[in-house]
Design a protein around this motif. Structure first.
Motif, PDB file in Angstrom:
ATOM      1  N   ALA A 316       0.827  -1.202   0.000  1.00 19.17           N
ATOM      2  CA  ALA A 316       0.000   0.000   0.000  1.00 19.17           C
ATOM      3  C   ALA A 316       0.868   1.261   0.000  1.00 19.17           C
ATOM      4  CB  ALA A 316      -0.932   0.003   1.213  1.00 19.17           C
ATOM      5  N   PHE A 317       1.938   1.260   0.780  1.00 19.76           N
ATOM      6  CA  PHE A 317       2.828   2.420   0.830  1.00 19.76           C
ATOM      7  C   PHE A 317       3.442   2.703  -0.536  1.00 19.76           C
ATOM      8  CE2 PHE A 317       7.084   4.212   1.329  1.00 19.76           C
ATOM      9  CZ  PHE A 317       6.816   5.356   2.069  1.00 19.76           C
ATOM     10  N   VAL A 318       3.941   1.666  -1.179  1.00 25.20           N
ATOM     11  CA  VAL A 318       4.569   1.829  -2.501  1.00 25.20           C
ATOM     12  C   VAL A 318       3.549   2.333  -3.528  1.00 25.20           C
ATOM     13  CG1 VAL A 318       5.638   0.581  -4.422  1.00 25.20           C
ATOM     14  CG2 VAL A 318       6.384   0.129  -2.076  1.00 25.20           C
ATOM     15  N   LEU A 319       2.339   1.786  -3.491  1.00 22.16           N
ATOM     16  CA  LEU A 319       1.313   2.187  -4.452  1.00 22.16           C
ATOM     17  C   LEU A 319       0.926   3.653  -4.280  1.00 22.16           C
ATOM     18  CD1 LEU A 319      -1.033  -0.951  -4.393  1.00 22.16           C
ATOM     19  CD2 LEU A 319       0.422  -0.206  -6.282  1.00 22.16           C
ATOM     20  N   VAL A 320       0.720   4.081  -3.027  1.00 23.48           N
ATOM     21  CA  VAL A 320       0.319   5.472  -2.781  1.00 23.48           C
ATOM     22  C   VAL A 320       1.447   6.424  -3.151  1.00 23.48           C
ATOM     23  CG1 VAL A 320      -0.458   7.138  -1.037  1.00 23.48           C
ATOM     24  CG2 VAL A 320      -1.315   4.795  -0.986  1.00 23.48           C
ATOM     25  N   ARG A 321       2.674   6.058  -2.843  1.00 22.89           N
ATOM     26  CA  ARG A 321       3.816   6.898  -3.221  1.00 22.89           C
ATOM     27  C   ARG A 321       3.969   6.965  -4.740  1.00 22.89           C
ATOM     28  NH1 ARG A 321       6.086  10.669  -1.227  1.00 22.89           N
ATOM     29  NH2 ARG A 321       8.292  10.107  -1.316  1.00 22.89           N
ATOM     30  N   MET A 329       1.185  10.721   4.054  1.00 20.76           N
ATOM     31  CA  MET A 329      -0.134  10.217   3.688  1.00 20.76           C
ATOM     32  C   MET A 329      -0.064   8.730   3.347  1.00 20.76           C
ATOM     33  SD  MET A 329      -2.840  11.620   0.817  1.00 20.76           S
ATOM     34  CE  MET A 329      -3.076  13.168   1.671  1.00 20.76           C
ATOM     35  N   ALA A 330       1.001   8.334   2.649  1.00 20.40           N
ATOM     36  CA  ALA A 330       1.172   6.921   2.287  1.00 20.40           C
ATOM     37  C   ALA A 330       1.297   6.048   3.535  1.00 20.40           C
ATOM     38  CB  ALA A 330       2.397   6.749   1.393  1.00 20.40           C
ATOM     39  N   LEU A 331       2.023   6.532   4.543  1.00 23.01           N
ATOM     40  CA  LEU A 331       2.186   5.764   5.779  1.00 23.01           C
ATOM     41  C   LEU A 331       0.860   5.594   6.514  1.00 23.01           C
ATOM     42  CD1 LEU A 331       5.541   7.163   7.211  1.00 23.01           C
ATOM     43  CD2 LEU A 331       5.092   4.799   6.546  1.00 23.01           C
ATOM     44  N   ILE A 333      -2.255   5.719   5.272  1.00 26.46           N
ATOM     45  CA  ILE A 333      -3.145   4.829   4.514  1.00 26.46           C
ATOM     46  C   ILE A 333      -2.684   3.382   4.652  1.00 26.46           C
ATOM     47  CG2 ILE A 333      -3.946   4.226   2.197  1.00 26.46           C
ATOM     48  CD1 ILE A 333      -3.706   7.248   1.523  1.00 26.46           C
ATOM     49  N   ALA A 334      -1.381   3.156   4.522  1.00 27.10           N
ATOM     50  CA  ALA A 334      -0.847   1.794   4.613  1.00 27.10           C
ATOM     51  C   ALA A 334      -1.093   1.189   5.990  1.00 27.10           C
ATOM     52  CB  ALA A 334       0.645   1.812   4.301  1.00 27.10           C
ATOM     53  N   ALA A 335      -0.878   1.981   7.046  1.00 26.13           N
ATOM     54  CA  ALA A 335      -1.090   1.473   8.408  1.00 26.13           C
ATOM     55  C   ALA A 335      -2.548   1.128   8.648  1.00 26.13           C
ATOM     56  CB  ALA A 335      -0.619   2.502   9.428  1.00 26.13           C
ATOM     57  N   SER A 336      -3.462   1.931   8.107  1.00 24.39           N
ATOM     58  CA  SER A 336      -4.890   1.686   8.333  1.00 24.39           C
ATOM     59  C   SER A 336      -5.364   0.405   7.665  1.00 24.39           C
ATOM     60  CB  SER A 336      -5.714   2.872   7.823  1.00 24.39           C
ATOM     61  OG  SER A 336      -5.612   2.994   6.420  1.00 24.39           O
ATOM     62  N   ARG A 391      10.000  15.080  10.061  1.00 23.48           N
ATOM     63  CA  ARG A 391       9.399  16.409   9.940  1.00 23.48           C
ATOM     64  C   ARG A 391       8.724  16.580   8.598  1.00 23.48           C
ATOM     65  NH1 ARG A 391       8.040  18.557  14.160  1.00 23.48           N
ATOM     66  NH2 ARG A 391       8.040  20.601  13.155  1.00 23.48           N
ATOM     67  N   THR A 392       8.106  15.487   8.110  1.00 23.21           N
ATOM     68  CA  THR A 392       7.375  15.573   6.863  1.00 23.21           C
ATOM     69  C   THR A 392       6.050  16.268   7.108  1.00 23.21           C
ATOM     70  OG1 THR A 392       8.341  13.484   6.200  1.00 23.21           O
ATOM     71  CG2 THR A 392       6.416  14.200   4.966  1.00 23.21           C
ATOM     72  N   PRO A 393       5.634  17.207   6.248  1.00 21.14           N
ATOM     73  CA  PRO A 393       4.327  17.830   6.439  1.00 21.14           C
ATOM     74  C   PRO A 393       3.234  16.782   6.442  1.00 21.14           C
ATOM     75  CG  PRO A 393       5.590  18.991   4.754  1.00 21.14           C
ATOM     76  CD  PRO A 393       6.335  17.738   5.072  1.00 21.14           C
ATOM     77  N   VAL A 394       2.481  16.710   7.511  1.00 19.10           N
ATOM     78  CA  VAL A 394       1.445  15.695   7.602  1.00 19.10           C
ATOM     79  C   VAL A 394       0.150  16.316   8.080  1.00 19.10           C
ATOM     80  CG1 VAL A 394       2.257  15.022   9.897  1.00 19.10           C
ATOM     81  CG2 VAL A 394       0.745  13.528   8.657  1.00 19.10           C
ATOM     82  N   GLU A 395      -0.872  16.104   7.308  1.00 18.86           N
ATOM     83  CA  GLU A 395      -2.137  16.736   7.625  1.00 18.86           C
ATOM     84  C   GLU A 395      -2.781  16.194   8.866  1.00 18.86           C
ATOM     85  OE1 GLU A 395      -2.934  13.745   4.328  1.00 18.86           O
ATOM     86  OE2 GLU A 395      -1.291  14.837   5.194  1.00 18.86           O
ATOM     87  N   GLU A 396      -2.442  14.952   9.283  1.00 12.81           N
ATOM     88  CA  GLU A 396      -3.167  14.356  10.378  1.00 12.81           C
ATOM     89  C   GLU A 396      -2.560  14.666  11.740  1.00 12.81           C
ATOM     90  OE1 GLU A 396      -3.891  12.221   6.702  1.00 12.81           O
ATOM     91  OE2 GLU A 396      -2.074  12.692   7.782  1.00 12.81           O
TER      92      GLU A 396
END
Length: 547
Positions: A316-321, A329-331, A333-336, A391-396
């Protein structure tokens, strides 16, 4: 022991055990879910002492799934569902294919037949509705872009499972021609399409209208009953008439009801029951697991968990990236998605009934489910720390900067209303900071030389990054009253003196948003009418009924 009342006994013992062990887990700094699963093991058929009714527990847990998906639908619109299709559709299909292939390979290595191995792999490929939604809700990520993508991904998996539940019995029967299989698939597509069409053309008019009439009676218990009747009734009706899943039916019922001004009240009234039955879901999972599989097949169990958690996470991480979304965001989604649940149980039960699934496969799926559910909160904790370190910008959970602006205006949501407000403020040289959960919008705002925070404005950290303590006003342009209310409440708590202006669609929204702390709520039709009256030389503030 109360053999004449198995339903009452199962609910009572399940909830009491879940409460005690959930509280113990919380004291040990573990997720309460671990306690709920342990409660299921304690009252399950594989441990001594009282044994609950497993069939009843599973059915009760289905109510939790229905109410959870109904609640998600209340936060989700058709527009938002379509907005994530370019990510959710290919992502879900490719991830399910990869996970199913890994599971099939493990099954063949175990010496099972091809049919058993493939069904085992398919069961490992689909995420749990309950686990995902609870994880996202607990971290206030459900209403973010990542949350929308994860839910859209889940809906695609749900539809794929509807098709699988039709295809598997047909193939298990043997001697099926390609034409017969194509006919069954076409019939399934027609059923799903018929249900969606009915909800879109009939449900979206009848359901909000009917609930409004119930609300007009002034009876709170009738309103709550009406909400539950819609959620459960549509879910069961969809399964009976169109043979779609309970979860999918409930989700569409919630999306239809979202069209009503009463959506926020419906969500609040259904919340207590939703939480209670979600607990019973985890208890039911614990009851199904045979702990003996740990001793019989330890290596196979480790491999199963590795596929569910590690394999699905990486894919999932690779696909979203690959679709050019941020690492954060990829992390998320992948974790969920790195767990399995209710549809996996349905598949292995079907395989056992059709006598095409190896007994160890069923036990491995159930044990893998419980271990992946336990690991999932830890996985989210790791993801949060990984994001914070980079320190990646993360919306959550993490804001990319803290503004230095003072006496400024915060605009929440850069859609049609928020975007227009922000542009006019910038044109008037008013210091303005935008908060939005869409990465593309935020990047565009920054490229134009303005300040913007990527995140969910419900989060205190995001509001602090936007300078909530020094802001003169907060303009909430979020169109959904339920989400807007959460933002208003969070902003009011952090800035008691700020002028908070929100938007609504009717008098019920005005009352709700003012109750949450809005200084003023603007309703489009009201403002247009006032301007017309003012243009004609009248008094725009004269009461004009309940428009």
């Amino acid at each position: 022991m109360l053999h004449h009342a198995p339903l009452i006994t199962t609910i009572a013992v399940g909830l009491v055990a879940a409460f005690i062990l959930g509280l113990l887990a919380q004291r040990l700094r573990l997720s309460p879910i671990v306690g709920y699963l342990a409660a299921g093991l304690v009252i399950g058929p594989y441990t001594p002492g009282y044994v609950g009714d497993v069939d009843l527990a599973v059915q009760l847990s289905e109510i939790g799934v229905i109410l959870l998906m109904f609640g998600v639908g209340l936060h989700f619109s058709f527009k938002e569902l379509l907005a994530v299709r370019k990510v959710a559709l290919p992502g879900a299909i490719l991830q399910m294919t990869a996970a199913a292939a890994l599971g099939t390979g493990l099954g063949l290595w175990m010496g099972w037949g091809l049919a058993s191995a493939m069904l085992f792999g398919l069961a490992l490929s689909v995420a749990s509705t309950v686990v995902m939604l609870r994880a996202l809700e607990e971290r206030q990520m459900l209403d973010t872009r990542a949350g929308h993508i994860a839910v859209g991904w889940l809906i695609v998996e749900d539809l794929a499972m509807v098709i699988a539940l039709v295809v598997v019995p047909v193939l298990a029967g043997g001697g099926v021609s390609g034409g017969e299989l194509a006919g069954e698939l076409a019939l399934t597509v027609l059923r799903v399409g018929g249900f969606v069409a009915l909800m879109w053309f009939v449900g979206r008019r009848v359901i909000p209208w009917g609930l409004a009439r119930v609300a007009d009676t002034g009876s709170r218990e009738l309103f709550t009953l009406g909400v539950l009747a819609i959620g459960l009734g549509v879910a069961v009706g969809a399964a009976w008439l169109f043979e779609v899943s309970f979860a999918l039916g409930a989700f569409f019922a919630g999306m239809i009801l979202r069209e009503s001004d009463l959506a926020h009240r419906a969500a609040e009234d259904s919340l207590p029951l939703r939480d209670a039955f979600a607990v019973l879901f985890f208890v039911a999972v614990g009851m199904l697991v045979d702990p003996g599989i740990v001793l019989r097949q330890p290596l196979a169990l480790l491999a199963t968990v590795a596929i569910i958690v590690g394999g699905k996470l990486v894919v999932a991480f690779v696909l979203v990236r690959a679709m050019r979304y941020s690492r954060s965001m990829a992390l998320v989604i992948a974790a969920s998605l790195a767990q399995i649940g209710e549809f996996s149980f349905i598949l292995v039960t079907l395989g056992a009934d059709l006598e095409i699934l190896h007994q160890d496969a069923q036990d491995l799926v159930l044990a893998g489910a419980i271990l992946s559910i336990i690991v999932n909160p830890l996985l989210f904790a790791w993801v949060t720390r990984a994001i914070a370190r980079r320190r990646t910008p993360v919306e959550e959970d993490d804001a990319p900067f803290t503004t230095a602006a003072t006496d400024h205006v915060i605009v929440v949501g850069y859609g049609r209303v928020g975007g227009r407000a922000a542009r006019r403020l910038w044109a008037a040289d008013v210091p303005t900071v935008v908060i939005d959960d869409d990465e593309t919008r935020v990047e565009r705002i920054r490229a134009e030389g303005h300040e913007a925070v990527l995140g969910n404005a419900v989060r205190a950290k995001v509001l602090h990054a936007a300078g909530i303590g020094a802001a003169r006003a907060v303009l909430v342009g979020v169109p959904d009253p339920l989400n807007a209310g959460a933002v208003v409440a969070a902003a009011r708590e952090l800035a008691p003196e700020a002028d908070i202006v929100a938007r609504g669609h009717g008098k019920r929204d005005v009352a709700y948003l003012e109750e949450q702390g809005a200084t003023r709520v603007l309703v489009g039709v009201h403002e247009v009418a006032d301007l017309m009256v003012e243009r004609a030389g009248g008094r725009p503030d004269t009461p004009a009924g309940d428009a």
